[in-house]
Design a protein around this motif. Sequence first.
Motif, PDB file in Angstrom:
ATOM      1  N   LYS A 255      10.922  61.550 154.377  1.00  0.00           N
ATOM      2  CA  LYS A 255      11.802  60.681 155.149  1.00  0.00           C
ATOM      3  C   LYS A 255      12.656  59.798 154.244  1.00  0.00           C
ATOM      4  N   ASP A 256      13.825  59.397 154.759  1.00  0.00           N
ATOM      5  CA  ASP A 256      14.708  58.395 154.147  1.00  0.00           C
ATOM      6  C   ASP A 256      15.293  58.830 152.807  1.00  0.00           C
ATOM      7  N   ILE A 257      15.520  60.131 152.619  1.00  0.00           N
ATOM      8  CA  ILE A 257      16.244  60.609 151.442  1.00  0.00           C
ATOM      9  C   ILE A 257      17.737  60.573 151.765  1.00  0.00           C
ATOM     10  N   SER A 258      18.536  60.006 150.863  1.00  0.00           N
ATOM     11  CA  SER A 258      19.977  59.890 151.085  1.00  0.00           C
ATOM     12  C   SER A 258      20.644  61.247 150.913  1.00  0.00           C
ATOM     13  N   LYS A 267      20.408  59.788 156.332  1.00  0.00           N
ATOM     14  CA  LYS A 267      19.036  59.671 155.859  1.00  0.00           C
ATOM     15  C   LYS A 267      18.193  60.741 156.550  1.00  0.00           C
ATOM     16  N   THR A 268      17.329  61.395 155.786  1.00  0.00           N
ATOM     17  CA  THR A 268      16.465  62.405 156.385  1.00  0.00           C
ATOM     18  C   THR A 268      15.511  61.756 157.381  1.00  0.00           C
ATOM     19  N   ASP A 269      15.174  62.518 158.447  1.00  0.00           N
ATOM     20  CA  ASP A 269      14.254  62.005 159.449  1.00  0.00           C
ATOM     21  C   ASP A 269      12.805  62.211 158.998  1.00  0.00           C
ATOM     22  N   SER A 270      11.869  61.958 159.895  1.00  0.00           N
ATOM     23  CA  SER A 270      10.457  62.048 159.528  1.00  0.00           C
ATOM     24  C   SER A 270      10.041  63.472 159.177  1.00  0.00           C
ATOM     25  N   LYS A 287      25.541  66.202 148.674  1.00  0.00           N
ATOM     26  CA  LYS A 287      24.969  65.442 147.551  1.00  0.00           C
ATOM     27  C   LYS A 287      23.682  64.782 148.019  1.00  0.00           C
ATOM     28  N   LEU A 288      22.603  64.959 147.242  1.00  0.00           N
ATOM     29  CA  LEU A 288      21.300  64.395 147.581  1.00  0.00           C
ATOM     30  C   LEU A 288      20.820  63.477 146.469  1.00  0.00           C
TER      31      LEU A 288
END
Length: 513
Positions: A255-258, A267-270, A287-288
């Motif tokens: 979770k929370d990866i930009s 932001k990635t979800d759970s 871009k990550l």
Amino acid sequence: MNRWVAIVLIFILAFPVIPLVKAQPIIVISVPQEYFEGKPGDTIKIPVTVRNAGNETAYNITIYISGLVKGLQYTMAAISKLDPNQNATVELTIYIKDAKSGTYDLKIVGRVGSLLFEKPIKVRVLTVIDYKLDIQVEDKYLYGNDIEATLVVRSLSNVVIVGTISYELYSEEGLLKKNSWVTYINPQEKWGYTVFLPKPKVGKYTIILRAEFGGITKTLTRSFLVYRRNLTYEAYFKNGIIYVRVVDKEDNGVKDISVEIKGMLFKTDSYGFVKYEIKEPGVYKIKLNLDGKIVETFVEVKKIFIDLEQKNETLIVHVKDDTGKEISNVGIEAIGPSGKAYAVTDENGQAKISLNEIGYGLITIKAESSKYIGSEVSINIEKPKYEKKSTTTIIITTPTPVQINETSTQVEQPKKDYDYLLIILLLSAVLFGITSYAAFFMPIKLEEQLDKYYFVKVKAPKLRGIKNFKYERVINAVDARATKGKVSIDGNKVVWEIEELEPEEEAFLQVLL
């Protein structure tokens, strides 16, 4: 006798004697000593003896300490009844919390109704020099984050302390930062300083805090770890959506990866997903930020192109991508005046629709695939016209014998007319020649506009190639690209040039408006 003396005597004799002193309790307070001392944190216990020296019983006697001193806390006691000449002993307590050093004048007070009886005492708070060190920092930090560590020296003294403070910050490679101060700290107050470390590398870090106040030296050491998770990702296009998923080494979503797509931050979800809906073809940059490690990838989204070919009562649908490659397993839906029909393209990117099933007239063809942006075209299709073939019906009859006596009648055969047949053959030859020339010698060029995209397709004829092909169009273009040849934008004009196309070879031009 003096007249006034006589008057006084008469008054005394005439009235009863009025008592001049009313009976009441008299409280006497005594303590074994009048001087007490202690340091912050100590408790002083004072035994108090109370004696009723009066001629009346005293009720509800309250014993307490008077004198407001910050940092001192007192208790009190009560005596419900004390007869004349009777003694009672109670205990009062003074708790020295954080009072400053010094000598304070206090009083032990006994109260009976509105009467107050006092006993003075002195309490001395001894000087204490002490302090505590603290380093406020987490044990672990994800790589890519700024780190702040707060250094704290808290005074436990009851006087102002003066001394020195210093720190060092080490990484596994050696000393990173250090500093020192000469300062003072008021009683029960604190000194603080924040060490800022911008996005440190992965590894172990150690902070050493040192202080010396009043001849007392103290040292505190804290360590923290900067780490990076073993993260992997995937990015793909499916059913009109770009999916980006980030997982850890156990394949659990993170979770929370930009994630940045087309300049927009998500932001990635759970479950570790980011979903981005796509309506236009193109190459999308992704871009990550994987715990401070910046990675980039690209997802190419292609669009389906449809070509239609009618053969008698059959409509042949050709499906290709923008590079001209045939696409298999594409779902085709054909909607006509008489109904709908469905088909799937084969390995050659073709699907066949029966026109007798959907009817003739306005036909809408929809092509959809999970890997491409779908396409839709409409076309008017007429029912094919066939030439009527002339047939000669020969009727054979068996003649009935007739007896001829004198004469017989001869029937004349009709004269055949070939004029109309010749005209039909000539027209067919001309039409066949024109269509054959178009199919075998003329290039095929198709143009289509979808939203902000303009597409051009050129195909070489079957029997000869194309050399030095040039296409120009006045159009306000932002960008243009082609599967073959070179493309240039000159002001408001797009120029597409191809040196050579082999027979039946195709090329595509895509223009972003």
